[in-house]
Enzyme design. Structure first.
Site, PDB file in Angstrom:
ATOM      1  N   ARG A   1       1.659   0.250   4.887  1.00  0.00           N
ATOM      2  CA  ARG A   1       2.745   0.782   4.061  1.00  0.00           C
ATOM      3  C   ARG A   1       2.232   1.566   2.853  1.00  0.00           C
ATOM      4  O   ARG A   1       2.627   2.705   2.633  1.00  0.00           O
ATOM      5  CB  ARG A   1       3.593  -0.392   3.568  1.00  0.00           C
ATOM      6  CG  ARG A   1       4.980  -0.083   3.169  1.00  0.00           C
ATOM      7  CD  ARG A   1       5.719  -1.390   2.995  1.00  0.00           C
ATOM      8  NE  ARG A   1       5.274  -2.353   4.007  1.00  0.00           N
ATOM      9  CZ  ARG A   1       5.768  -2.418   5.230  1.00  0.00           C
ATOM     10  NH1 ARG A   1       6.734  -1.637   5.579  1.00  0.00           N
ATOM     11  NH2 ARG A   1       5.296  -3.289   6.099  1.00  0.00           N
ATOM     12  N   THR A   2       1.358   0.968   2.093  1.00  0.00           N
ATOM     13  CA  THR A   2       0.940   1.605   0.845  1.00  0.00           C
ATOM     14  C   THR A   2       0.168   2.894   1.125  1.00  0.00           C
ATOM     15  O   THR A   2       0.404   3.926   0.499  1.00  0.00           O
ATOM     16  CB  THR A   2       0.081   0.630   0.003  1.00  0.00           C
ATOM     17  OG1 THR A   2       0.810  -0.568  -0.162  1.00  0.00           O
ATOM     18  CG2 THR A   2      -0.251   1.210  -1.350  1.00  0.00           C
TER      19      THR A   2
ATOM     20  N   LYS B   1     -22.566   0.691   5.249  1.00  0.00           N
ATOM     21  CA  LYS B   1     -24.019   0.942   5.253  1.00  0.00           C
ATOM     22  C   LYS B   1     -24.663   0.367   4.011  1.00  0.00           C
ATOM     23  O   LYS B   1     -25.833   0.606   3.742  1.00  0.00           O
ATOM     24  CB  LYS B   1     -24.285   2.451   5.296  1.00  0.00           C
ATOM     25  CG  LYS B   1     -23.750   3.140   6.523  1.00  0.00           C
ATOM     26  CD  LYS B   1     -23.985   4.644   6.398  1.00  0.00           C
ATOM     27  CE  LYS B   1     -23.229   5.405   7.479  1.00  0.00           C
ATOM     28  NZ  LYS B   1     -23.117   6.832   7.146  1.00  0.00           N
TER      29      LYS B   1
ATOM     30  N   ARG C   1      -7.566   1.000  -2.677  1.00  0.00           N
ATOM     31  CA  ARG C   1      -7.295  -0.431  -2.471  1.00  0.00           C
ATOM     32  C   ARG C   1      -8.615  -1.114  -2.146  1.00  0.00           C
ATOM     33  O   ARG C   1      -9.447  -0.559  -1.406  1.00  0.00           O
ATOM     34  CB  ARG C   1      -6.313  -0.634  -1.326  1.00  0.00           C
ATOM     35  CG  ARG C   1      -6.218  -2.102  -0.934  1.00  0.00           C
ATOM     36  CD  ARG C   1      -5.070  -2.384  -0.017  1.00  0.00           C
ATOM     37  NE  ARG C   1      -3.813  -2.264  -0.736  1.00  0.00           N
ATOM     38  CZ  ARG C   1      -2.655  -2.674  -0.255  1.00  0.00           C
ATOM     39  NH1 ARG C   1      -2.595  -3.218   0.931  1.00  0.00           N
ATOM     40  NH2 ARG C   1      -1.540  -2.527  -0.956  1.00  0.00           N
TER      41      ARG C   1
ATOM     42  N   HIS D   1      -1.030  -4.781  -8.408  1.00  0.00           N
ATOM     43  CA  HIS D   1      -0.570  -3.758  -7.464  1.00  0.00           C
ATOM     44  C   HIS D   1       0.462  -2.908  -8.204  1.00  0.00           C
ATOM     45  O   HIS D   1       1.658  -2.987  -7.944  1.00  0.00           O
ATOM     46  CB  HIS D   1       0.043  -4.451  -6.241  1.00  0.00           C
ATOM     47  CG  HIS D   1       0.256  -3.550  -5.070  1.00  0.00           C
ATOM     48  ND1 HIS D   1       0.099  -2.182  -5.135  1.00  0.00           N
ATOM     49  CD2 HIS D   1       0.633  -3.816  -3.795  1.00  0.00           C
ATOM     50  CE1 HIS D   1       0.357  -1.660  -3.950  1.00  0.00           C
ATOM     51  NE2 HIS D   1       0.691  -2.633  -3.121  1.00  0.00           N
TER      52      HIS D   1
END
Lengths: 303, 137
Positions: free
Chosen positions: A51-52, A80, A101, A129
């Site tokens: 969603r975000t 890596k 995020r 958030h």
């Protein structure tokens, strides 16, 4: 240059101006179709999200801008062994703004300290958030017509629910807001949130039963118990179905209640509630796109 | 003890009794080549008992570290056998790489190059919080 790491980075006046612009964008999206032509948003999702991430990408594309990035840490150089700061140094050379995020708390703040472009926190572990909070504020303001003088119930996982922490931080700056925090003892709001409420004299009540407080609420903010936040699966299984909002429980609620949920839901809101006029969670999803358009616009104006 | 007996140096006074060895370690006084005196359990009107540290050289001391460990300490700078300056400490607003965040969910747990930064959240209770994850210290 401004970043959005914590919702309280912005004053209430700045937030209102973002919400005003988001309202205009929602009413007249055609006016903004080319407003970010030539600009690039990087979406760095070290933790998966549907969603975000899509909401950010949709927001930038709706304004004529472009998008690049990755959807999981596996598909970035992190796999890596590259450090976060090196990744941000590199990516900030390729784009005009970053939405990020990360599963670790404070990662977007660490990124913003070295980035050459604005950084937006799109969720950091169980911590904050803020763009979900902007979405929540826009929805509450559109549903209730105001952000002050409200009794706001928060229900479910209040410990790891980052949207809850950010929303409490934002709403506590408005006059006459009273919080009702409904959770099992194991999932109570962290001490750093309640100690700030106490220090600022903001009223809050902690409760374990949803029914006992339902008739007091102007807004009910439901949350999911998040499997990914538990180190111990048994604890998750024990707590996941503690609160389920259904039509029976809504009999105790006011007619003008607004029900919000940051989504995705599992089974904490019965699908039968979707048809109730008090359910505002799908409007929230739509609002999220427009409020992110407004946020990107404001941050790029100041970059 | 008579602090005037030092010609040029530093006297850390009003150390809570029993804390002088902690300070000795935090300030790396063991690495100095000059004379360092630790005086324990000195009678004090205000504190009952206190510790004192005397350093026979004008060294630079991290006052933030000192203020964090014990904000009640007084730092006397001695020059020509007299007190040139008296510094009263307080809890510093910000601590960088003095204390470390222990939250395994914090970004500092996986990014070794990041500074561990704490800000003073409650002066009365002496509470510091990590700038990244808000964890209390």
């Amino acid at each position: 240059m401004r970043h959005l790491i914590n919702i309280t980075d912005f004053s209430t006046g700045e937030i209102e101006s973002i919400l005003d612009l988001a309202d205009q964008m929602l009413s007249h999206p055609e006016k903004y179709r080319e407003s970010q032509r030539g600009r690039i948003l990087a979406t760095l999702f070290f933790e998966p999200s549907t969603r975000t991430r899509l909401s950010f990408e949709s927001a930038m594309l709706s304004m004529g801008g472009s998008v690049l990035g990755f959807a999981t840490a596996d598909s970035s150089s992190t796999s890596k062994g590259e450090s976060l700061t090196d990744t941000i140094h590199t990516v900030s050379c390729y784009c005009d703004i970053i939405a990020m995020r990360h599963p670790k708390e404070g990662a977007p703040l660490a990124g913003s300290l070295i980035s050459e472009v604005p950084v937006i926190n799109a969720g950091d572990g169980g911590h904050n958030h803020p763009t979900q909070t902007l979405t929540d504020l826009m929805t509450i303001r559109r549903e209730k017509g105001r952000l002050d003088r409200l009794t706001v119930g928060m229900c479910g996982d209040l410990k790891f629910g980052r949207t809850v922490h950010s929303l409490i931080g934002a709403m506590s700056r408005y006059e006459g807001v009273d919080f009702v925090l409904i959770s099992p003892p194991e999932l109570r709001v962290p001490d750093y949130v309640t100690s700030r409420l106490r220090a600022e004299g903001i009223p809050y009540t902690e409760a374990e039963s949803m029914e006992s407080v339902m008739d007091r609420l102007d807004v009910l903010y439901m949350t999911r118990v998040q499997r990914e936040r538990f180190f111990n699966e048994a604890d998750y299984i024990r707590l996941k179905d503690t609160y389920i909002l259904d039509t029976d429980k809504l009999r105790f609620a006011r007619d003008d209640l607004s029900i919000l949920h940051p989504l995705p839901r599992v089974n904490e809101i019965s699908v039968k509630v979707d048809a109730d006029p008090r359910a505002a969670y799908f409007k929230q999803v739509k609002n999220g796109r427009y409020v992110r358009m407004a946020l990107i616009t404001k941050l790029l104006e100041q970059a | 003890m008579n602090i005037d007996s030092i010609k040029r140096g530093i006297v850390l006074d009003h150390i809570r009794a029993g804390r002088s060895m902690d300070l000795y370690r935090y300030l790396h006084l063991d690495e100095l080549e000059c004379s360092v005196a630790i005086i324990k359990n000195v009678k004090s009107n205000a504190m009952g008992r206190k510790d004192i540290i005397k350093v026979d050289e004008d060294i630079s001391i991290d006052l933030d570290v000192l203020g964090y460990i014990d904000p009640g300490i007084t730092v006397n700078i001695i020059e020509n056998g007299t007190v040139r300056e008296k510094k009263h400490l307080s809890l510093p607003e910000r601590l960088t790489n003095i204390i470390h965040c222990k939250n395994p969910r914090c970004i500092t747990s996986v990014e070794p190059a990041l500074d561990h930064v704490f800000v003073l959240a409650d002066r009365e209770k002496g509470v510091y919080r990590c700038i990244y994850c808000d964890s209390k210290h």
